[in-house]
Scaffold this motif. Structure first.
Motif, PDB file in Angstrom:
ATOM      1  N   ASN A 180       0.837  -1.198   0.000  1.00 45.96           N
ATOM      2  CA  ASN A 180       0.000   0.000   0.000  1.00 45.96           C
ATOM      3  C   ASN A 180       0.880   1.261   0.000  1.00 45.96           C
ATOM      4  O   ASN A 180       1.556   1.518   0.987  1.00 45.96           O
ATOM      5  N   PRO A 181       0.862   2.002  -1.117  1.00 46.45           N
ATOM      6  CA  PRO A 181       0.027   1.744  -2.285  1.00 46.45           C
ATOM      7  C   PRO A 181       0.722   0.897  -3.337  1.00 46.45           C
ATOM      8  O   PRO A 181       1.940   0.828  -3.409  1.00 46.45           O
ATOM      9  N   VAL A 182      -0.120   0.282  -4.168  1.00 48.64           N
ATOM     10  CA  VAL A 182       0.295  -0.261  -5.455  1.00 48.64           C
ATOM     11  C   VAL A 182      -0.182   0.739  -6.507  1.00 48.64           C
ATOM     12  O   VAL A 182      -1.361   1.101  -6.516  1.00 48.64           O
ATOM     13  N   ILE A 183       0.727   1.222  -7.344  1.00 51.04           N
ATOM     14  CA  ILE A 183       0.347   2.185  -8.377  1.00 51.04           C
ATOM     15  C   ILE A 183      -0.020   1.425  -9.642  1.00 51.04           C
ATOM     16  O   ILE A 183       0.794   0.669 -10.185  1.00 51.04           O
ATOM     17  N   ALA A 184      -1.266   1.597 -10.100  1.00 48.51           N
ATOM     18  CA  ALA A 184      -1.741   0.964 -11.333  1.00 48.51           C
ATOM     19  C   ALA A 184      -1.811   2.016 -12.426  1.00 48.51           C
ATOM     20  O   ALA A 184      -2.399   3.088 -12.239  1.00 48.51           O
ATOM     21  N   THR A 185      -1.204   1.724 -13.568  1.00 51.08           N
ATOM     22  CA  THR A 185      -1.184   2.636 -14.716  1.00 51.08           C
ATOM     23  C   THR A 185      -1.583   1.855 -15.961  1.00 51.08           C
ATOM     24  O   THR A 185      -1.716   0.625 -15.922  1.00 51.08           O
ATOM     25  N   PRO A 186      -1.753   2.530 -17.101  1.00 51.83           N
ATOM     26  CA  PRO A 186      -2.064   1.799 -18.341  1.00 51.83           C
ATOM     27  C   PRO A 186      -0.992   0.799 -18.738  1.00 51.83           C
ATOM     28  O   PRO A 186      -1.264  -0.124 -19.504  1.00 51.83           O
ATOM     29  N   SER A 187       0.219   0.960 -18.231  1.00 49.63           N
ATOM     30  CA  SER A 187       1.314   0.083 -18.643  1.00 49.63           C
ATOM     31  C   SER A 187       1.656  -0.989 -17.617  1.00 49.63           C
ATOM     32  O   SER A 187       2.590  -1.769 -17.822  1.00 49.63           O
ATOM     33  N   GLY A 188       0.939  -1.049 -16.476  1.00 48.72           N
ATOM     34  CA  GLY A 188       1.235  -2.089 -15.504  1.00 48.72           C
ATOM     35  C   GLY A 188       1.019  -1.643 -14.076  1.00 48.72           C
ATOM     36  O   GLY A 188       0.316  -0.663 -13.806  1.00 48.72           O
ATOM     37  N   VAL A 189       1.634  -2.360 -13.132  1.00 47.38           N
ATOM     38  CA  VAL A 189       1.520  -2.039 -11.708  1.00 47.38           C
ATOM     39  C   VAL A 189       2.913  -2.030 -11.100  1.00 47.38           C
ATOM     40  O   VAL A 189       3.841  -2.662 -11.614  1.00 47.38           O
ATOM     41  N   ILE A 190       3.037  -1.306  -9.986  1.00 51.56           N
ATOM     42  CA  ILE A 190       4.287  -1.303  -9.237  1.00 51.56           C
ATOM     43  C   ILE A 190       3.959  -1.115  -7.762  1.00 51.56           C
ATOM     44  O   ILE A 190       3.165  -0.238  -7.399  1.00 51.56           O
ATOM     45  N   ALA A 191       4.505  -1.984  -6.912  1.00 54.08           N
ATOM     46  CA  ALA A 191       4.266  -1.920  -5.469  1.00 54.08           C
ATOM     47  C   ALA A 191       5.282  -0.965  -4.861  1.00 54.08           C
ATOM     48  O   ALA A 191       6.471  -1.303  -4.769  1.00 54.08           O
ATOM     49  N   VAL A 192       4.844   0.211  -4.437  1.00 55.13           N
ATOM     50  CA  VAL A 192       5.786   1.231  -3.976  1.00 55.13           C
ATOM     51  C   VAL A 192       5.997   1.188  -2.466  1.00 55.13           C
ATOM     52  O   VAL A 192       6.935   1.804  -1.959  1.00 55.13           O
ATOM     53  N   ASP A 193       5.153   0.499  -1.736  1.00 57.03           N
ATOM     54  CA  ASP A 193       5.363   0.359  -0.300  1.00 57.03           C
ATOM     55  C   ASP A 193       4.911  -1.034   0.097  1.00 57.03           C
ATOM     56  O   ASP A 193       3.935  -1.566  -0.450  1.00 57.03           O
ATOM     57  N   ALA A 194       5.601  -1.640   1.053  1.00 58.68           N
ATOM     58  CA  ALA A 194       5.295  -3.010   1.448  1.00 58.68           C
ATOM     59  C   ALA A 194       5.712  -3.225   2.890  1.00 58.68           C
ATOM     60  O   ALA A 194       6.718  -2.679   3.350  1.00 58.68           O
ATOM     61  N   ARG A 195       4.926  -4.030   3.593  1.00 61.12           N
ATOM     62  CA  ARG A 195       5.295  -4.417   4.959  1.00 61.12           C
ATOM     63  C   ARG A 195       4.835  -5.843   5.224  1.00 61.12           C
ATOM     64  O   ARG A 195       3.845  -6.312   4.655  1.00 61.12           O
ATOM     65  N   TYR A 196       5.599  -6.504   6.083  1.00 63.79           N
ATOM     66  CA  TYR A 196       5.326  -7.905   6.398  1.00 63.79           C
ATOM     67  C   TYR A 196       5.589  -8.122   7.872  1.00 63.79           C
ATOM     68  O   TYR A 196       6.697  -7.903   8.357  1.00 63.79           O
ATOM     69  N   LEU A 197       4.548  -8.543   8.605  1.00 66.78           N
ATOM     70  CA  LEU A 197       4.671  -8.881  10.019  1.00 66.78           C
ATOM     71  C   LEU A 197       4.412 -10.370  10.157  1.00 66.78           C
ATOM     72  O   LEU A 197       3.258 -10.813  10.147  1.00 66.78           O
ATOM     73  N   PRO A 198       5.481 -11.177  10.248  1.00 67.45           N
ATOM     74  CA  PRO A 198       5.273 -12.626  10.339  1.00 67.45           C
ATOM     75  C   PRO A 198       4.640 -13.014  11.672  1.00 67.45           C
ATOM     76  O   PRO A 198       4.763 -12.321  12.676  1.00 67.45           O
ATOM     77  N   SER A 199       3.968 -14.138  11.653  1.00 65.22           N
ATOM     78  CA  SER A 199       3.427 -14.740  12.865  1.00 65.22           C
ATOM     79  C   SER A 199       3.364 -16.233  12.619  1.00 65.22           C
ATOM     80  O   SER A 199       2.910 -16.654  11.548  1.00 65.22           O
ATOM     81  N   PRO A 200       3.834 -17.053  13.534  1.00 61.01           N
ATOM     82  CA  PRO A 200       3.824 -18.498  13.297  1.00 61.01           C
ATOM     83  C   PRO A 200       2.431 -18.992  12.939  1.00 61.01           C
ATOM     84  O   PRO A 200       1.445 -18.640  13.579  1.00 61.01           O
ATOM     85  N   CYS A 201       2.356 -19.799  11.896  1.00 65.19           N
ATOM     86  CA  CYS A 201       1.067 -20.332  11.472  1.00 65.19           C
ATOM     87  C   CYS A 201       0.618 -21.414  12.444  1.00 65.19           C
ATOM     88  O   CYS A 201       1.404 -22.305  12.795  1.00 65.19           O
ATOM     89  N   PRO A 202      -0.633 -21.356  12.898  1.00 64.24           N
ATOM     90  CA  PRO A 202      -1.120 -22.411  13.798  1.00 64.24           C
ATOM     91  C   PRO A 202      -1.189 -23.734  13.060  1.00 64.24           C
ATOM     92  O   PRO A 202      -1.416 -23.772  11.853  1.00 64.24           O
ATOM     93  N   PRO A 203      -0.984 -24.840  13.747  1.00 63.82           N
ATOM     94  CA  PRO A 203      -1.056 -26.138  13.066  1.00 63.82           C
ATOM     95  C   PRO A 203      -2.466 -26.413  12.569  1.00 63.82           C
ATOM     96  O   PRO A 203      -3.450 -26.053  13.202  1.00 63.82           O
ATOM     97  N   SER A 204      -2.540 -27.031  11.400  1.00 61.73           N
ATOM     98  CA  SER A 204      -3.842 -27.380  10.835  1.00 61.73           C
ATOM     99  C   SER A 204      -4.320 -28.693  11.429  1.00 61.73           C
ATOM    100  O   SER A 204      -3.531 -29.612  11.678  1.00 61.73           O
ATOM    101  N   ALA A 205      -5.630 -28.759  11.663  1.00 60.35           N
ATOM    102  CA  ALA A 205      -6.207 -30.002  12.176  1.00 60.35           C
ATOM    103  C   ALA A 205      -6.177 -31.069  11.093  1.00 60.35           C
ATOM    104  O   ALA A 205      -6.447 -30.783   9.924  1.00 60.35           O
ATOM    105  N   ALA A 206      -5.835 -32.275  11.470  1.00 63.56           N
ATOM    106  CA  ALA A 206      -5.818 -33.362  10.498  1.00 63.56           C
ATOM    107  C   ALA A 206      -7.244 -33.679  10.075  1.00 63.56           C
ATOM    108  O   ALA A 206      -8.142 -33.786  10.911  1.00 63.56           O
ATOM    109  N   PRO A 207      -7.489 -33.802   8.758  1.00 64.96           N
ATOM    110  CA  PRO A 207      -8.852 -34.083   8.317  1.00 64.96           C
ATOM    111  C   PRO A 207      -9.313 -35.455   8.784  1.00 64.96           C
ATOM    112  O   PRO A 207      -8.551 -36.418   8.809  1.00 64.96           O
ATOM    113  N   ARG A 208     -10.583 -35.559   9.193  1.00 61.29           N
ATOM    114  CA  ARG A 208     -11.147 -36.833   9.614  1.00 61.29           C
ATOM    115  C   ARG A 208     -11.626 -37.604   8.397  1.00 61.29           C
ATOM    116  O   ARG A 208     -12.076 -37.036   7.405  1.00 61.29           O
ATOM    117  N   ALA A 209     -11.506 -38.903   8.486  1.00 64.24           N
ATOM    118  CA  ALA A 209     -12.037 -39.729   7.409  1.00 64.24           C
ATOM    119  C   ALA A 209     -13.546 -39.549   7.343  1.00 64.24           C
ATOM    120  O   ALA A 209     -14.206 -39.311   8.355  1.00 64.24           O
TER     121      ALA A 209
END
Length: 707
Positions: A180-209
């Protein structure tokens, strides 16, 4: 938190364009002016004065010195992106549904307009295009007031890179991820600002039969644990219910030989049953469930577990069920209702066998839907209350119901889906119409978040995204849930042994924004059973007395996103021959004299004349019940009207009985019985009918409106 430079390197490797930049201002000579100077390590750089635009190589040094004095060291210098439409694209992990994509107008417009759309991951290209087309400011993307359109395909590619199959959402530890923002123009897009806050992914429940839930709904016998010989309890109440329903039942009691005329056994381990209902204090439930070896399904009615701040008791209960090899329903639920299997948790015996199923996390609400629904003509195949859903989940049960030959439509009342990813997957593949009512959408799950993405994701919007992506109908009231299920019961018949009805494919969104004229919220879908080369089908035809009621009907159907197509020109002479048009225009809604002194078969003839020229998907006929008893003396003309309406063929018919409270006792029930026999759902208001008809047209094809 990753640095912006690190995030942009990740984007660059994924194929998302980013500005050229350096972290050392001394190396900026290789960059093309104008330049942007950013302070590193700040979450909201603009708010802190950590962004300077339009710099030249000559002014960069002074800007660096000034920013260093205020904010400290650490910088990013980049080439300034060209002007264009500013967008936001972000990912966040929802506690229930997992990764969610947000996209919309970005930059300064993000918080000012909050013009964004949500989809659950993974998205399809159709999802991406529909997200963009749904924005209030979508015209900015497709060309506005002489400005050129942006490269929408490039925007779609960016969204797919983030949230499509194999996208970044699968590799990131969300957290939050925002461009935010991504600039969109007639010729394409460009990501001019970016941020990433990692957080450990919770374990997924095993699917039941996949389990066979037939013994849950059609048990050979039932055991009730918790009935008393000395005082009335919930267990005693259920013994009475089962006796009234004619269900083979046994009580479990340590000393009694029988309770209330029902034979008793000392322990659950000695009961030869398919289903056990446990109604004892929460602290005793695990020990009882541990005795349920050989019992396919055990329901714990008792509360006092996770919902009461005792997750330890709930965990022990699940462990006991695993040890015994029984599947657990609940805890904190009322049980199961199935007329075919004589299963019930409501008094008064069981109703007629039918094709409507219900999964509810509220036992009380499920009981209301059963009783009110049966009064209004619903007939149920299976109803299950799941409470806390500690073992059997809504997704697992929905998957089985979608293959159940007795079920043609499913209602869901949910508060916590327990496994949102599984629910998303199951709804996406479910061939049946599903009506979804959610409790707590407005308040639960809202959370303060560092990024704009997190702040604009809420429970209500995620449930709407779930409905949009899967084709489920999201309603907001119990009445709408019952009414929409009644429509599907009437108009999507599915007999035992027959395949499920085929849901209309969502289709691809247009590359240009859809028309937003009143009553036309989006591109029409090809109706089920109608090839593109066949005659065009119209939307909704409304017929009934009173021009004013017709105008209000038009408003109600427009609000629901339905189209009232004009009458075909070549039918007007036929309508005049039938006596219509004198003193009023021939239009849709069409004014037809319906009352105690009118011809009861006139509406049938009018509908046949119109649909013979132009096939409408739905016809909504309305009557003013009050007029039949203000200007007449008996119910015969009203009932005769309903019988003739039931003779209409070749179109889905819905009946609205306005002012139904004016009917003498018993008349409404008789009228509804006539309509139900003819496969016509009945509603008391245009608004209720519009919600149901809109749901039907979305499922079968014809509208993208929202109930």
């Amino acid at each position: 938190m990753w640095t912006e430079h690190e995030v942009k390197e990740l984007l660059r490797q994924a194929g998302i364009p980013v500005p050229r930049g350096v972290r050392d201002p001394a190396l900026a000579g290789a960059l093309r002016a104008p330049l942007v100077l950013k302070a590193a390590g700040l979450l909201h750089k603009s708010d802190a004065g950590g962004v300077r635009l339009g710099l030249t190589h000559d002014t960069l040094g002074a800007a660096v010195a000034e920013m260093r004095e205020r904010l400290g060291d650490g910088f990013l210098v980049e080439e300034q992106a060209p002007e264009g439409v500013e967008l936001i694209a972000g990912l966040i992990r929802d506690p229930a549904f997992g990764p969610v994509l947000l996209a919309g107008l970005g930059g300064v417009w993000t918080e000012a307009l909050r013009d964004t759309a949500l989809r659950l991951c993974p998205i399809s290209e159709s999802d991406a295009r529909r997200m963009l087309a749904s924005l209030r400011g979508s015209s900015l993307l497709y060309g506005y007031r002489g400005r050129p359109a942006v490269d929408v395909d490039a925007v779609v590619k960016l969204l797919m890179t983030l949230a499509g199959p194999g996208g970044l959402w699968e590799r990131l530890e969300l957290g939050e991820f925002e461009l935010n923002p991504v600039i969109a123009t007639p010729s394409g897009v460009i990501a001019v600002d970016a941020r990433y806050l990692p957080s450990p992914c919770p374990p997924s429940a095993a699917p039941r039969a996949g389990a066979d839930f037939t013994p849950l709904f059609e048990p050979r016998a039932v055991a009730v644990v918790g009935a008393s010989t000395s005082r009335p309890t919930f267990g005693n109440m259920f013994l009475d219910f089962y006796r009234a329903a004619g269900t083979p039942v046994v009580a479990v009691h340590p000393t009694a030989a029988s309770i209330g005329g029902v034979p008793a056994v000392p322990t659950l381990a000695s009961a030869e049953v398919d289903y056990a209902l446990v109604a004892v204090p929460a602290t005793a439930c695990a020990e009882v469930v541990r005795q349920a070896r050989g019992v396919p399904y055990t329901q714990v009615m008792s509360g006092g577990f996770g919902e009461a701040g005792r997750p330890d008791l709930e965990e022990a209960l699940v462990a006991a069920a695993r040890e015994a090899g029984t599947r657990l329903l609940g805890p904190n639920c009322m049980g199961v209702y199935c007329p075919k299997g004589r299963q019930t948790f409501v008094g008064g015996g069981v109703g007629p066998e039918g094709s409507v199923a219900l999964i509810s996390q509220s036992g009380g609400l499920a009981g209301e839907v059963i009783k009110v629904g049966e009064r209004r003509g619903l007939a149920f195949s299976r109803v299950a209350t799941l409470g806390n859903a500690a073992d059997v989940t809504p997704a697992e049960l929905l998957g089985w119901l979608s293959r159940d030959p007795s079920t043609a439509a499913v209602g869901l009342y949910l508060e916590d889906p327990r496994d949102g990813l599984a629910l998303f997957s199951t709804l996406s593949s479910c061939p049946l119409p599903v009506v979804l009512l959610v409790g707590g959408r407005s308040g639960q799950g809202r959370r303060a978040a560092a990024s704009h993405t997190g702040g604009m994701v809420s429970d209500a919007r995620i449930w709407q995204a779930l409905a949009d992506q899967t084709g489920a109908t999201l309603v907001t009231t119990q009445d709408a849930l019952i009414g929409t299920l009644a429509y599907f019961q009437a108009h999507t018949p599915r007999l035992p042994g027959n395949p499920a009805p085929t849901r209309a494919a969502p289709g691809n969104a247009p590359s240009q924004p859809p028309s937003r004229s009143p009553g036309n919220p989006g591109p029409a879908l090809t109706p089920r059973g109608l090839d593109p080369g066949e005659r065009r089908m119209a939307g909704v035809l409304v017929v009934g007395p009173s021009g004013g009621a017709g105008v209000l009907a038009a408003d109600a159907f427009d609000e629901a996103g339905l189209t009232l197509d004009p009458l075909p020109d070549d039918v007007l002479d036929d309508l005049r021959t039938l006596g219509l048009g004198a003193g009023s225009s021939l239009a849709n809604p069409l004014e037809v004299p319906v009352g105690p002194r009118g011809r009861p078969d006139l509406v049938k003839e009018v509908i046949a004349a119109i649909t013979g020229r132009l096939p409408y998907r739905d016809v909504v006929a309305h009557v003013n019940v009050q007029s039949f008893f203000t200007y007449g003396t008996t119910a015969d003309p009203l009932l005769a009207y309903a019988r003739h309406l039931g003779e209409v063929r070749g179109v889905r018919v819905t009946l609205v009985t306005r002012n139904g409270e004016f009917a003498p006792p018993g008349v409404e029930d008789e009228l509804m019985a006539i309509a139900a026999g003819a496969g016509i759902p009945v509603y008391r208001s245009m608004e209720a009918a519009a919600i149901a008809v809109a749901a039907g047209q979305r499922f079968c094809g014809g509208t993208d409106g929202t109930a």
